[in-house]
Scaffold this active site. Structure first.
Site, PDB file in Angstrom:
ATOM      1  N   MET A  55       0.152   0.346   5.095  1.00  0.00           N
ATOM      2  CA  MET A  55      -1.938  -0.862   5.196  1.00  0.00           C
ATOM      3  C   MET A  55      -1.876  -0.697   6.472  1.00  0.00           C
ATOM      4  SD  MET A  55      -1.616  -2.953   2.946  1.00  0.00           S
ATOM      5  CE  MET A  55      -0.159  -3.984   2.709  1.00  0.00           C
ATOM      6  N   ASN A  93       0.434   5.275   0.763  1.00  0.00           N
ATOM      7  CA  ASN A  93      -0.086   6.388   1.256  1.00  0.00           C
ATOM      8  C   ASN A  93       0.102   6.167   2.703  1.00  0.00           C
ATOM      9  OD1 ASN A  93      -1.581   3.230   0.900  1.00  0.00           O
ATOM     10  ND2 ASN A  93      -2.075   4.582   3.150  1.00  0.00           N
ATOM     11  N   THR A 128       0.558  -7.313  13.303  1.00  0.00           N
ATOM     12  CA  THR A 128       0.896  -5.978  13.346  1.00  0.00           C
ATOM     13  C   THR A 128       0.956  -5.314  15.466  1.00  0.00           C
ATOM     14  OG1 THR A 128      -0.745  -5.474  12.656  1.00  0.00           O
ATOM     15  CG2 THR A 128      -0.318  -3.820  13.775  1.00  0.00           C
ATOM     16  N   ALA A 170      -7.219  -6.804  13.725  1.00  0.00           N
ATOM     17  CA  ALA A 170      -6.978  -7.872  14.349  1.00  0.00           C
ATOM     18  C   ALA A 170      -5.835  -7.986  14.711  1.00  0.00           C
ATOM     19  CB  ALA A 170      -7.208  -9.723  13.607  1.00  0.00           C
ATOM     20  N   HIS A 179       0.950 -10.653   5.160  1.00  0.00           N
ATOM     21  CA  HIS A 179       1.149 -10.834   6.870  1.00  0.00           C
ATOM     22  C   HIS A 179       2.810 -11.366   5.806  1.00  0.00           C
ATOM     23  CE1 HIS A 179      -2.605 -11.785   8.798  1.00  0.00           C
ATOM     24  NE2 HIS A 179      -2.400 -10.646   8.394  1.00  0.00           N
ATOM     25  N   THR A 233      -7.337  -5.079   8.811  1.00  0.00           N
ATOM     26  CA  THR A 233      -8.813  -5.904   9.219  1.00  0.00           C
ATOM     27  C   THR A 233      -8.769  -5.464  10.525  1.00  0.00           C
ATOM     28  OG1 THR A 233      -7.702  -7.906  10.375  1.00  0.00           O
ATOM     29  CG2 THR A 233      -8.381  -7.438   8.302  1.00  0.00           C
ATOM     30  N   ASN A 258       6.601  -5.739  10.779  1.00  0.00           N
ATOM     31  CA  ASN A 258       6.732  -7.290  10.338  1.00  0.00           C
ATOM     32  C   ASN A 258       8.046  -7.661   9.853  1.00  0.00           C
ATOM     33  OD1 ASN A 258       4.183  -6.173  10.489  1.00  0.00           O
ATOM     34  ND2 ASN A 258       3.408  -7.162   9.127  1.00  0.00           N
ATOM     35  N   SER A 279       0.805  -0.852  -0.219  1.00  0.00           N
ATOM     36  CA  SER A 279       0.371   0.328  -0.351  1.00  0.00           C
ATOM     37  C   SER A 279       1.162   1.071   0.483  1.00  0.00           C
ATOM     38  CB  SER A 279      -0.431  -0.019   1.266  1.00  0.00           C
ATOM     39  OG  SER A 279      -2.069  -0.644   1.287  1.00  0.00           O
TER      40      SER A 279
END
Length: 513
Positions: free
Chosen positions: A128, A124, A487, A135, A441, A133, A475, A122
């Site tokens: 990411m 930006n 994360t 989680a 991941h 999500t 990561n 990603s």
């Protein structure tokens, strides 16, 4: 070339970069922190999760702006369609990438030989972290980093959960969620370790008194420092290379992409938190090439299916006020449950299906298993070819061993067992081993270790071996094979690393800018 300076340069504006900024700013008021990101700001609030953007068109625009070279909406590709396309060699970006991301390589010929074809990025502000999500499960037994003292790791996890606003109460508990957890716990049995039973997924989410959810991105972690005079966030600004002398990073060569304006920025501390792919890319391009850099690339196999729930499952009808019920977690707990399971309503699922009707209850089930660590699983950087941003082109060497394939089959079997307890797989979302890279991941490419023996890139505080002011975050630092969303662990490691940087500032005679 213009010469500038700062106290701390953070390359990357995702949750890890934001954690470094927050921790250092709070401990050392007056320290000048400069954060850069090669991607654009995609919303009025920098680093805001796209799910918090209420306007659908504005949300889609933010996703498209994050897609680097792919500035158009992707068509809806179901799990089943994606699997069939990959089997027949159809590896177009619209088949492999998700909204808000773009493939590392968009070249059709490259994708035919790429052993991690769905590897995505990603681009930006917020990284990411504006698409994830949210989680935040804690790792279990063998997923844990054994060489960091347990009390130190526990303290770091507690702080990470605070920064990410982690809660298991983002969705209210009710009869429907209790029924889901009952079925899941029947599936895993009673031999689980303490606190590793099926439970609501810990989520990075803030809720108000009305139950409205605000999903956590870098904006929440940064908080009010975004407006501080000593903090600067630059978008569309890439770091081309790091310049060093005798083990010290002296300058970073950065470029504002829209204007091609270049400058040399001096910094006392440099933190590279670009992601698990672009951080090693930057180090490699700078001539900082520890033996392990880009190696030990690890991603858990990702098995996904959609299930139409039986009426007796007692899940709320989607026409009710809040049909999503929640996100549920079956923790990794070897040997009893050597997998990571996640169950969510289709509205929260990272994968999509084209046949879900409003009157039906469809849930997505994702299961992951351990992928054995291997030095040979790696990113390969080109000496001559460039990517979309003019940096060394990346390709991937990545294979499943026989042990990996056995683990995948076991995970499929267990997932099918759970699916049968809830309902039936839908025609357009049958159980699928997603193409490598699909989980997003990625770990191990800048892995930490206890000594500089060629098997790691940095020490246990994320400082790169042989350099006194260069730290890596994200990561890629995780050295263990995991199945869980990474994360929370990455933020915890950044917390511990930031504390070390603060101590370094207090003990070294730095003159602040």
């Amino acid at each position: 070339m213009k010469q500038t300076e700062t106290d701390v340069l953070i390359i990357g504006s995702g949750p890890v970069g934001a954690t470094y900024a927050r921790m250092i700013h709070d401990a050392l008021p007056g320290i000048k922190i400069t954060m850069i990101d090669l991607g654009p700001k995609v919303s009025d609030t920098p680093g805001q999760h796209v799910k918090n953007i209420s306007n659908t068109q504005a949300q889609e625009k933010a996703q498209i702006l994050s897609q680097g070279p792919i500035q158009k909406p992707y068509p809806t590709i179901s799990v089943g369609e994606r699997a069939l396309a990959v089997q027949r060699g159809d590896l177009r970006p619209e088949v492999l990438a998700r909204a808000g991301t773009h493939l590392v390589s968009n070249d059709a010929e490259d994708l035919k030989t790429n052993e991690m074809p769905a590897a995505s990025l990603s681009s930006n502000v917020g990284g990411m972290g504006i698409h994830w999500t949210c989680a935040c499960p804690r790792p279990g037994n063998t997923e844990k980093i054994s060489f960091i003292p347990e009390d130190e790791l526990e303290s770091a996890f507690v702080k990470a959960e605070e920064l990410l606003c982690v809660t298991q109460n983002a969705f209210p508990q009710n009869a429907e969620s209790e029924n889901i957890l009952k079925v899941l716990n029947e599936a895993i049995g009673s031999k689980h370790s303490p606190s590793r039973q099926a439970q609501p997924m810990p989520l990075a989410c803030k809720t108000d008194e009305k139950g409205n959810r605000y999903w956590v991105g870098s904006d929440v972690i940064l908080g009010d420092i975004i407006d501080d005079v000593d903090f600067e966030l630059r978008s569309e600004t890439i770091c081309r290379r790091l310049v060093y002398n005798n083990g010290t990073i002296t300058h970073a060569e950065i470029e504002h992409l829209p204007t091609a304006t270049k400058e040399m920025m001096a910094a006392k501390i440099v933190i590279t938190a670009c992601d698990a792919l672009r951080t090693p890319q930057l180090l490699w391009h700078s001539g900082i090439r520890p033996k392990a850099l880009g190696h030990y690339l690890n991603e858990h196999p990702f098995i996904f299916t959609f299930v139409e729930l039986n009426p007796q499952s007692e899940i709320k009808n989607p026409k009710s006020a809040d049909p999503t019920v929640g996100v549920f977690w079956v923790p990794f707990d070897a040997p009893n449950h050597p997998f990571h399971g996640q169950i969510m309503h289709i509205d929260l699922s990272p994968m999509k299906t084209t046949v879900a009707e409003p009157a039906k209850q469809i849930v997505g089930m994702g299961w992951g298993c351990i992928k054995q660590l291997s030095f040979d699983d790696q990113i390969i950087f080109s000496e001559t070819e460039k990517d979309h941003y003019g940096m060394p082109k990346m390709s991937f060497q990545y294979k499943f061993s026989e042990e990996d394939l056995t683990a995948i089959e076991a995970a499929k079997k267990f997932q099918s067992k759970v699916a049968a307890l809830f309902g039936k797989e839908i025609e357009d979302g049958q159980q699928t081993l997603m193409p490598p890279g699909s989980s997003l991941h990625y770990e191990g490419t800048t892995r930490m270790g206890v000594k500089d023996d060629g098997t790691s890139v940095c020490d246990t505080y994320s400082k790169v071996w042989g350099y006194d002011n260069l730290f890596v975050g994200g990561n890629g630092v995780i050295p263990t094979a995991t199945t869980s969303n990474p994360t929370l662990t990455s933020v915890a490691l950044a917390v511990r690393s930031a504390e070390k940087i603060v101590k370094q500032f207090k003990t070294v005679e730095y003159e602040t800018v």
